[in-house]
Design a protein around this motif. Structure first.
Motif, PDB file in Angstrom:
ATOM      1  N   SER A  29      -7.677 -17.634  61.424  1.00 58.52           N
ATOM      2  CA  SER A  29      -7.903 -18.911  60.721  1.00 58.52           C
ATOM      3  C   SER A  29      -6.696 -19.299  59.863  1.00 58.52           C
ATOM      4  O   SER A  29      -6.540 -20.467  59.511  1.00 58.52           O
ATOM      5  CB  SER A  29      -9.133 -18.802  59.819  1.00 58.52           C
ATOM      6  OG  SER A  29      -8.848 -18.017  58.673  1.00 58.52           O
ATOM      7  N   TYR A  31      -6.585 -18.812  56.939  1.00 58.28           N
ATOM      8  CA  TYR A  31      -7.201 -19.269  55.675  1.00 58.28           C
ATOM      9  C   TYR A  31      -7.484 -18.018  54.840  1.00 58.28           C
ATOM     10  O   TYR A  31      -8.529 -17.374  54.980  1.00 58.28           O
ATOM     11  CB  TYR A  31      -8.484 -20.047  55.970  1.00 58.28           C
ATOM     12  CG  TYR A  31      -9.059 -20.770  54.767  1.00 58.28           C
ATOM     13  CD1 TYR A  31      -8.489 -21.949  54.297  1.00 58.28           C
ATOM     14  CD2 TYR A  31     -10.172 -20.263  54.102  1.00 58.28           C
ATOM     15  CE1 TYR A  31      -9.006 -22.611  53.195  1.00 58.28           C
ATOM     16  CE2 TYR A  31     -10.712 -20.919  53.006  1.00 58.28           C
ATOM     17  CZ  TYR A  31     -10.121 -22.095  52.563  1.00 58.28           C
ATOM     18  OH  TYR A  31     -10.640 -22.752  51.468  1.00 58.28           O
ATOM     19  N   VAL A  33      -8.414 -15.750  51.739  1.00 59.36           N
ATOM     20  CA  VAL A  33      -9.331 -15.842  50.601  1.00 59.36           C
ATOM     21  C   VAL A  33      -9.226 -14.542  49.806  1.00 59.36           C
ATOM     22  O   VAL A  33      -9.133 -13.456  50.376  1.00 59.36           O
ATOM     23  CB  VAL A  33     -10.794 -16.049  51.081  1.00 59.36           C
ATOM     24  CG1 VAL A  33     -11.729 -16.265  49.896  1.00 59.36           C
ATOM     25  CG2 VAL A  33     -10.892 -17.218  52.068  1.00 59.36           C
ATOM     26  N   ASN A  49     -10.431 -11.587  52.722  1.00 58.80           N
ATOM     27  CA  ASN A  49     -11.164 -11.659  53.989  1.00 58.80           C
ATOM     28  C   ASN A  49     -10.476 -10.799  55.040  1.00 58.80           C
ATOM     29  O   ASN A  49      -9.250 -10.616  55.021  1.00 58.80           O
ATOM     30  CB  ASN A  49     -11.361 -13.109  54.454  1.00 58.80           C
ATOM     31  CG  ASN A  49     -10.114 -13.960  54.420  1.00 58.80           C
ATOM     32  OD1 ASN A  49      -9.194 -13.708  53.647  1.00 58.80           O
ATOM     33  ND2 ASN A  49     -10.072 -14.973  55.258  1.00 58.80           N
ATOM     34  N   GLU A  51     -10.435 -10.533  59.053  1.00 58.27           N
ATOM     35  CA  GLU A  51     -10.856 -11.153  60.314  1.00 58.27           C
ATOM     36  C   GLU A  51     -10.760 -10.160  61.460  1.00 58.27           C
ATOM     37  O   GLU A  51     -10.252  -9.035  61.302  1.00 58.27           O
ATOM     38  CB  GLU A  51      -9.996 -12.409  60.568  1.00 58.27           C
ATOM     39  CG  GLU A  51     -10.216 -13.440  59.469  1.00 58.27           C
ATOM     40  CD  GLU A  51      -9.577 -14.785  59.725  1.00 58.27           C
ATOM     41  OE1 GLU A  51      -8.676 -14.884  60.600  1.00 58.27           O
ATOM     42  OE2 GLU A  51      -9.971 -15.753  59.044  1.00 58.27           O
ATOM     43  N   THR A  58     -15.816 -11.181  61.371  1.00 56.41           N
ATOM     44  CA  THR A  58     -15.050 -11.434  60.143  1.00 56.41           C
ATOM     45  C   THR A  58     -15.856 -11.138  58.885  1.00 56.41           C
ATOM     46  O   THR A  58     -17.039 -11.466  58.789  1.00 56.41           O
ATOM     47  CB  THR A  58     -14.608 -12.916  60.130  1.00 56.41           C
ATOM     48  OG1 THR A  58     -13.630 -13.081  61.157  1.00 56.41           O
ATOM     49  CG2 THR A  58     -14.033 -13.331  58.790  1.00 56.41           C
ATOM     50  N   CYS A  60     -16.021 -11.866  54.852  1.00 55.40           N
ATOM     51  CA  CYS A  60     -15.533 -12.748  53.790  1.00 55.40           C
ATOM     52  C   CYS A  60     -15.015 -11.924  52.613  1.00 55.40           C
ATOM     53  O   CYS A  60     -15.509 -10.815  52.345  1.00 55.40           O
ATOM     54  CB  CYS A  60     -16.644 -13.645  53.278  1.00 55.40           C
ATOM     55  SG  CYS A  60     -17.098 -14.969  54.390  1.00 55.40           S
ATOM     56  N   ALA A  61     -14.074 -12.502  51.882  1.00 60.65           N
ATOM     57  CA  ALA A  61     -13.470 -11.823  50.736  1.00 60.65           C
ATOM     58  C   ALA A  61     -14.517 -11.401  49.698  1.00 60.65           C
ATOM     59  O   ALA A  61     -14.453 -10.286  49.164  1.00 60.65           O
ATOM     60  CB  ALA A  61     -12.455 -12.755  50.086  1.00 60.65           C
ATOM     61  N   GLU A  62     -15.460 -12.284  49.430  1.00 57.19           N
ATOM     62  CA  GLU A  62     -16.464 -11.978  48.405  1.00 57.19           C
ATOM     63  C   GLU A  62     -17.258 -10.741  48.790  1.00 57.19           C
ATOM     64  O   GLU A  62     -17.553  -9.883  47.957  1.00 57.19           O
ATOM     65  CB  GLU A  62     -17.439 -13.152  48.236  1.00 57.19           C
ATOM     66  CG  GLU A  62     -16.799 -14.445  47.772  1.00 57.19           C
ATOM     67  CD  GLU A  62     -16.331 -15.336  48.927  1.00 57.19           C
ATOM     68  OE1 GLU A  62     -15.823 -14.805  49.941  1.00 57.19           O
ATOM     69  OE2 GLU A  62     -16.471 -16.554  48.794  1.00 57.19           O
ATOM     70  N   THR A  89     -14.922 -23.605  48.320  1.00 58.18           N
ATOM     71  CA  THR A  89     -16.121 -23.047  47.699  1.00 58.18           C
ATOM     72  C   THR A  89     -16.673 -21.862  48.511  1.00 58.18           C
ATOM     73  O   THR A  89     -16.470 -21.810  49.727  1.00 58.18           O
ATOM     74  CB  THR A  89     -17.163 -24.186  47.552  1.00 58.18           C
ATOM     75  OG1 THR A  89     -18.220 -23.760  46.728  1.00 58.18           O
ATOM     76  CG2 THR A  89     -17.697 -24.631  48.888  1.00 58.18           C
ATOM     77  N   PRO A  90     -17.334 -20.907  47.877  1.00 56.42           N
ATOM     78  CA  PRO A  90     -17.868 -19.753  48.623  1.00 56.42           C
ATOM     79  C   PRO A  90     -18.922 -20.169  49.661  1.00 56.42           C
ATOM     80  O   PRO A  90     -19.713 -21.076  49.403  1.00 56.42           O
ATOM     81  CB  PRO A  90     -18.523 -18.887  47.540  1.00 56.42           C
ATOM     82  CG  PRO A  90     -17.916 -19.317  46.259  1.00 56.42           C
ATOM     83  CD  PRO A  90     -17.543 -20.759  46.427  1.00 56.42           C
ATOM     84  N   CYS A  91     -18.925 -19.490  50.789  1.00 58.06           N
ATOM     85  CA  CYS A  91     -19.872 -19.842  51.850  1.00 58.06           C
ATOM     86  C   CYS A  91     -21.296 -19.461  51.458  1.00 58.06           C
ATOM     87  O   CYS A  91     -21.532 -18.681  50.526  1.00 58.06           O
ATOM     88  CB  CYS A  91     -19.467 -19.189  53.171  1.00 58.06           C
ATOM     89  SG  CYS A  91     -19.976 -17.468  53.328  1.00 58.06           S
ATOM     90  N   CYS A  94     -22.206 -15.710  51.416  1.00 56.09           N
ATOM     91  CA  CYS A  94     -21.678 -14.990  50.247  1.00 56.09           C
ATOM     92  C   CYS A  94     -22.458 -15.336  48.987  1.00 56.09           C
ATOM     93  O   CYS A  94     -22.670 -14.475  48.135  1.00 56.09           O
ATOM     94  CB  CYS A  94     -20.192 -15.275  50.063  1.00 56.09           C
ATOM     95  SG  CYS A  94     -19.214 -14.443  51.324  1.00 56.09           S
TER      96      CYS A  94
END
Ligand code: THU
Length: 140
Positions: A29, A31, A33, A49, A51, A58, A60-62, A89-91, A94
Motif C-alpha cells: 500500500s 501507506y 502507519v 503496520n 503487510e 496485513t 494494522c499498526a495499532e 483515522t484508525p480503522c 482497530c
C-alpha cells in the motif's frame, strides 16, 4: 514533583508513534502507519503496520502495538497515538481492539508526520461500543 506513572505527554506519545511508523512494513500500500500505546502502568508499546503478499493477512499498526503490550503483561490502555502521513483515522477493527483494553473516555491522538494532531475519545470513534460488559449475564 514526580510525574505519575502513566503521565500523558501527547507530544511524546506521538513522537514514539512517528518513530515506529518509520519501521512499518508497507511495500504494497505504501501507506505507513505508526502507533504508540500508553498503558495504565506507565509503559509505552509501539508498532507499525506489517503487510503481507497475501494482502488480507496485513496487521494494522495499532494492533501490533496492542498485542505487544498484552504480550508483555499489560492490560489497561490509558492513551493511543496513531501517525500517518495525512493523519488518517484508525480503522474500525482497530477501534474495537482498542476498546477491549480501553475505557470509552480514553484519548486517541491522530497525527500526521508534521506533528499536527487532533484528539478524540474512543467513544467518539466507536459510539455505543460492544465490550466485555455486554457478555455479563446480569446485564442480559
Ligand atoms: N492501517 C493501519 O495500520 N491502521 C489503520 O487503522 C488503518 C490501516 C494499515 C493497513 C495497511 O497496511 C495500510 O494501512 C493501508 O490500508
Amino acid at each position: 514533583m514526580k510525574k505519575p506513572k502513566n503521565f500523558l505527554d501527547a507530544t511524546d506519545l506521538i513522537r514514539q508513534a512517528t518513530e515506529a511508523r518509520e519501521r512499518a512494513y508497507a511495500p504494497y500500500s505504501h501507506y505507513a502507519v505508526g502507533a504508540a500505546v500508553l498503558t495504565a502502568d506507565g509503559r509505552v508499546f509501539t508498532g507499525g503496520n506489517v503487510e503481507n503478499a497475501v494482502y488480507p493477512l496485513t496487521l494494522c499498526a495499532e494492533r501490533v502495538a496492542i498485542t505487544s503490550a498484552v504480550a508483555a503483561g499489560a492490560r489497561a490502555i490509558a492513551a493511543v497515538a496513531v501517525v500517518t502521513e495525512n493523519a488518517g483515522t484508525p480503522c474500525g477493527s482497530c477501534r474495537q481492539v482498542i476498546r477491549e483494553f480501553a475505557a470509552p473516555e480514553t484519548p486517541i491522538f491522530i497525527a500526521d508526520t508534521q506533528g499536527r494532531y487532533r484528539e478524540r475519545t474512543l467513544a467518539q470513534l466507536l459510539p455505543e461500543s460492544f465490550s466485555a460488559a455486554d457478555l455479563d449475564d446480569d446485564k442480559a
